[in-house]
Design a protein around this motif. Structure first.
Motif, mmCIF file in Angstrom:
data_model
loop_
_atom_site.group_PDB
_atom_site.id
_atom_site.type_symbol
_atom_site.label_atom_id
_atom_site.label_comp_id
_atom_site.label_asym_id
_atom_site.label_seq_id
_atom_site.Cartn_x
_atom_site.Cartn_y
_atom_site.Cartn_z
ATOM 1 N N HIS A 215 3.426 -0.443 -0.667
ATOM 2 C CA HIS A 215 2.688 0.761 -1.059
ATOM 3 C C HIS A 215 1.707 0.437 -2.173
ATOM 4 C CE1 HIS A 215 1.898 4.882 -2.423
ATOM 5 N NE2 HIS A 215 2.166 4.444 -3.643
ATOM 6 N N HIS A 216 2.134 -0.373 -3.147
ATOM 7 C CA HIS A 216 1.245 -0.615 -4.288
ATOM 8 C C HIS A 216 0.024 -1.461 -3.921
ATOM 9 C CE1 HIS A 216 3.551 -4.486 -5.001
ATOM 10 N NE2 HIS A 216 2.333 -4.895 -5.290
ATOM 11 N N VAL A 217 0.070 -2.145 -2.782
ATOM 12 C CA VAL A 217 -1.093 -2.910 -2.329
ATOM 13 C C VAL A 217 -2.210 -1.983 -1.877
ATOM 14 C CG1 VAL A 217 -1.936 -4.473 -0.518
ATOM 15 C CG2 VAL A 217 0.184 -4.991 -1.721
ATOM 16 N N ILE A 218 -1.854 -0.865 -1.230
ATOM 17 C CA ILE A 218 -2.882 0.026 -0.666
ATOM 18 C C ILE A 218 -3.062 1.308 -1.473
ATOM 19 C CG2 ILE A 218 -2.562 -0.917 1.642
ATOM 20 C CD1 ILE A 218 -1.207 2.529 0.969
ATOM 21 N N ASP A 219 -2.286 1.488 -2.528
ATOM 22 C CA ASP A 219 -2.373 2.701 -3.341
ATOM 23 C C ASP A 219 -3.757 2.826 -3.979
ATOM 24 O OD1 ASP A 219 -1.594 5.028 -4.624
ATOM 25 O OD2 ASP A 219 -0.809 3.958 -6.373
ATOM 26 N N GLY A 220 -4.415 3.954 -3.770
ATOM 27 C CA GLY A 220 -5.732 4.182 -4.346
ATOM 28 C C GLY A 220 -6.850 3.450 -3.644
ATOM 29 N N CYS A 221 -6.580 2.937 -2.435
ATOM 30 C CA CYS A 221 -7.559 2.114 -1.725
ATOM 31 C C CYS A 221 -8.457 2.934 -0.815
ATOM 32 C CB CYS A 221 -6.850 1.068 -0.864
ATOM 33 S SG CYS A 221 -6.459 -0.441 -1.755
ATOM 34 N N ARG A 395 1.268 -17.750 11.282
ATOM 35 C CA ARG A 395 -0.194 -17.682 11.228
ATOM 36 C C ARG A 395 -0.748 -16.625 12.189
ATOM 37 N NH1 ARG A 395 -3.353 -21.095 8.835
ATOM 38 N NH2 ARG A 395 -1.657 -22.582 8.562
ATOM 39 N N ALA A 396 -0.022 -16.367 13.273
ATOM 40 C CA ALA A 396 -0.513 -15.429 14.287
ATOM 41 C C ALA A 396 -0.356 -13.971 13.889
ATOM 42 C CB ALA A 396 0.218 -15.679 15.616
ATOM 43 N N TYR A 397 0.430 -13.699 12.818
ATOM 44 C CA TYR A 397 0.645 -12.289 12.476
ATOM 45 C C TYR A 397 0.707 -12.009 10.971
ATOM 46 C CZ TYR A 397 5.479 -14.114 12.564
ATOM 47 O OH TYR A 397 6.608 -14.868 12.362
ATOM 48 N N THR A 398 0.419 -12.984 10.130
ATOM 49 C CA THR A 398 0.390 -12.741 8.680
ATOM 50 C C THR A 398 -1.041 -12.482 8.244
ATOM 51 O OG1 THR A 398 2.299 -14.177 8.349
ATOM 52 C CG2 THR A 398 0.996 -13.625 6.407
ATOM 53 N N MET A 399 -1.280 -11.341 7.613
ATOM 54 C CA MET A 399 -2.629 -10.870 7.313
ATOM 55 C C MET A 399 -2.937 -10.850 5.824
ATOM 56 S SD MET A 399 -3.670 -7.581 9.596
ATOM 57 C CE MET A 399 -4.333 -7.764 11.249
ATOM 58 N N LEU A 400 -4.181 -11.157 5.507
ATOM 59 C CA LEU A 400 -4.729 -10.852 4.188
ATOM 60 C C LEU A 400 -5.164 -9.393 4.221
ATOM 61 C CD1 LEU A 400 -5.999 -11.514 1.381
ATOM 62 C CD2 LEU A 400 -8.067 -12.181 2.633
ATOM 63 N N ILE A 401 -4.644 -8.589 3.323
ATOM 64 C CA ILE A 401 -5.014 -7.174 3.214
ATOM 65 C C ILE A 401 -5.959 -7.027 2.030
ATOM 66 C CG2 ILE A 401 -4.197 -4.800 3.003
ATOM 67 C CD1 ILE A 401 -3.130 -6.212 5.473
ATOM 68 N N SER A 402 -7.118 -6.459 2.252
ATOM 69 C CA SER A 402 -8.082 -6.279 1.164
ATOM 70 C C SER A 402 -8.682 -4.881 1.229
ATOM 71 C CB SER A 402 -9.191 -7.334 1.237
ATOM 72 O OG SER A 402 -9.843 -7.291 2.489
ATOM 73 N N CYS A 403 -9.112 -4.411 0.074
ATOM 74 C CA CYS A 403 -9.681 -3.070 0.024
ATOM 75 C C CYS A 403 -10.462 -2.888 -1.264
ATOM 76 C CB CYS A 403 -8.581 -2.012 0.099
ATOM 77 S SG CYS A 403 -7.562 -1.932 -1.393
ATOM 78 N N THR A 404 -11.151 -1.772 -1.340
ATOM 79 C CA THR A 404 -11.775 -1.347 -2.583
ATOM 80 C C THR A 404 -10.840 -0.336 -3.226
ATOM 81 O OG1 THR A 404 -13.990 -1.653 -1.701
ATOM 82 C CG2 THR A 404 -13.777 -0.265 -3.655
ATOM 83 N N GLY A 405 -10.375 -0.650 -4.428
ATOM 84 C CA GLY A 405 -9.457 0.237 -5.130
ATOM 85 C C GLY A 405 -10.073 0.731 -6.423
ATOM 86 N N THR A 406 -9.291 1.439 -7.215
ATOM 87 C CA THR A 406 -9.763 1.931 -8.505
ATOM 88 C C THR A 406 -8.915 1.356 -9.602
ATOM 89 O OG1 THR A 406 -8.331 3.868 -8.484
ATOM 90 C CG2 THR A 406 -10.496 4.107 -7.460
ATOM 91 N N GLU A 407 -9.506 1.188 -10.780
ATOM 92 C CA GLU A 407 -8.760 0.668 -11.929
ATOM 93 C C GLU A 407 -7.619 1.602 -12.289
ATOM 94 O OE1 GLU A 407 -11.449 -0.148 -15.095
ATOM 95 O OE2 GLU A 407 -12.016 -2.071 -14.255
ATOM 96 N N GLN A 408 -7.820 2.913 -12.089
ATOM 97 C CA GLN A 408 -6.762 3.862 -12.422
ATOM 98 C C GLN A 408 -5.550 3.627 -11.526
ATOM 99 O OE1 GLN A 408 -7.970 7.955 -12.417
ATOM 100 N NE2 GLN A 408 -5.888 8.723 -12.362
ATOM 101 N N ALA A 409 -5.809 3.458 -10.212
ATOM 102 C CA ALA A 409 -4.705 3.195 -9.292
ATOM 103 C C ALA A 409 -4.085 1.845 -9.568
ATOM 104 C CB ALA A 409 -5.202 3.266 -7.848
ATOM 105 N N ASP A 410 -4.915 0.858 -9.883
ATOM 106 C CA ASP A 410 -4.408 -0.492 -10.125
ATOM 107 C C ASP A 410 -3.498 -0.526 -11.325
ATOM 108 O OD1 ASP A 410 -4.529 -3.122 -9.058
ATOM 109 O OD2 ASP A 410 -5.666 -3.753 -10.812
#
Length: 413
Positions: A215-221, A395-410
């Motif tokens: 959850h904390h990876v995508i929170d505020g994303c 390698r076939a199913y492990t993903m790098l998750i990236s997003c634009t977040g906010t400093e407040q959420a971070d």
């Protein structure tokens, strides 16, 4: 409490002007893992310097200081160091894998090397995420969490003490100017908040493209994306999220196909069993490929006997969050969620903890997936695979998750 005493001694001794004795701290600097304050010359009572320090699992304590004359210094301290007083050493520092500088350090104390930091190095130190320091054959990595606000707090400390005196010292983190935003942070921020790129790890758990992460990876994303190593990124949408258990479920578009996905171990893991953690730590600084670390299950519960978590010795870093934790058969036994706050434990116990990391157990994961109606698969552990084979399969199913977040959420992470 030898560590706390050593940290205080390091703060007192860091001044390169040669002050033999110092007193303090007066007021406080408390930013992230950094602690410190203002200090005086114990012989004259005059203001000497402001300093903050943080310990690392590699046994080294970093001390950053600005003295009354405005000179910045960076010190590397350890109770294991045995330098001759006056000994000199060249330390090459690399920030974020790009900007480099050579610092010339002196051992004013037997257990510490102290170097002047030119202003251009201070600015780079302030905005960097990772510093690699090389001295001779020794190579050490330092996660520079909160260096921006700690540099601002120390500058504020020096300014306020020089203006108001030590007797009015207070919380020097209040009223500090925020570090200048980088170009990345300035791109399309939400109103009233500054945007920043952040990343973590996830893994596919169904042929329909369901992806598990924290959850904390995508929170505020916003603008969530995921990509397998060597493949183009694809947009992801949030299906469900559980802040209490720190789990999130994402899904790739229907046009994306996944021939392989992770299987969840159908049998409980035991203390002492070997595990493999895979993830994308320090995105953009280290390898673009995922990293693989190994260890054991140290305990079947987390902090304060929290039975939802496993304690593991496999090293993890920022960016590993949400990644898969495998048994030796290559099946999922947990979701990596974080590591122990080393500074808080060090101050409380006097010891720097090592390799104390945590993963969410499959019980909580399966309940979460069941509630989200995800057609995941389980498997019995049969035989053992080499770590290289586990990594190759992942390698076939492990993903790098990236997003634009906010400093407040971070800041909530």
């Amino acid at each position: 409490m030898w560590l706390r005493s050593f940290i205080i001694a390091s703060l007192l001794q860091v001044v390169v002007a040669g002050v033999a004795n110092a007193a303090g701290p007066f007021g406080s600097v408390n930013v992230g893992n950094w602690i410190g304050g203002a200090f005086s010359n114990d012989q004259t009572g005059a203001f000497s310097h402001c300093a903050a320090t943080t310990p690392y699992a590699n046994g080294v304590i970093l001390v950053v200081s600005q003295n009354a004359a405005g000179t910045w210094s960076l010190a590397f301290a350890s109770p294991g160091y045995r330098f001759n007083k006056g000994e000199n050493a060249a330390i090459d520092v690399t920030f974020d894998g790009q900007e480099q500088a050579r610092l010339y350090a002196t051992a004013y104390q037997s257990n510490m090397l102290t170097a002047i930091m030119p202003l251009n190095v201070v600015r780079t130190f302030q905005k960097a995420s990772l510093m690699v320091a090389t001295a001779g054959r020794a190579v050490l990595n330092f996660d520079l969490t909160s260096t921006g606000p700690v540099i601002a707090a120390l500058a504020n400390c020096v300014s306020k003490v020089k203006a108001d005196g030590l007797d009015k010292a207070g919380d020097f983190t209040k009223g500090t100017a925020k570090p200048a935003a980088t170009a990345e942070k300035q791109a399309a921020p939400p109103a009233g908040k500054s945007a920043k790129s952040k990343s973590g790890t996830g893994f596919v758990v169904s042929a329909n493209g369901h992806v598990v992460t924290n959850h904390h990876v995508i929170d505020g994303c916003s603008d969530l994306k995921g990509n397998l190593t060597g493949e183009a990124a694809t947009a992801l949408r949030v299906v469900s999220s559980d802040a209490t258990n720190d789990l999130a479920l994402l899904q790739a578009p229907s046009t994306a196909t996944f021939k392989e996905f992770a299987r969840i171990r159908d049998r409980s893991i035991r203390s002492g069993d070997s595990v493999v953690a895979i993830g994308f730590p320090y995105r953009g600084l280290l390898s673009s490929d995922f990293t693989v670390t190994t260890g054991i299950v140290s305990s079947l519960s987390g902090m304060r006997n929290d039975s939802r978590f496993l304690q593991i010795s496999a090293p993890v870093q920022p960016g590993n969050s949400g990644g898969p934790l495998f048994d030796t058969a290559g099946q999922i036994v947990g979701v990596v969620t974080g590591k122990l706050d080393n500074l808080r434990i060090a101050v409380a116990t006097g010891n720097i903890p090592e390799n104390i990391n945590f993963a969410i157990k499959t019980g909580a994961l399966r309940d979460f997936l069941d509630n989200s109606v995800v057609p995941y698969q389980t498997a019995e552990p049969k035989g053992e695979l080499k770590t290289t084979d586990i990594a190759a399969n992942a390698r076939a199913y492990t993903m790098l998750i990236s997003c634009t977040g906010t400093e407040q959420a971070d800041a909530k992470r």
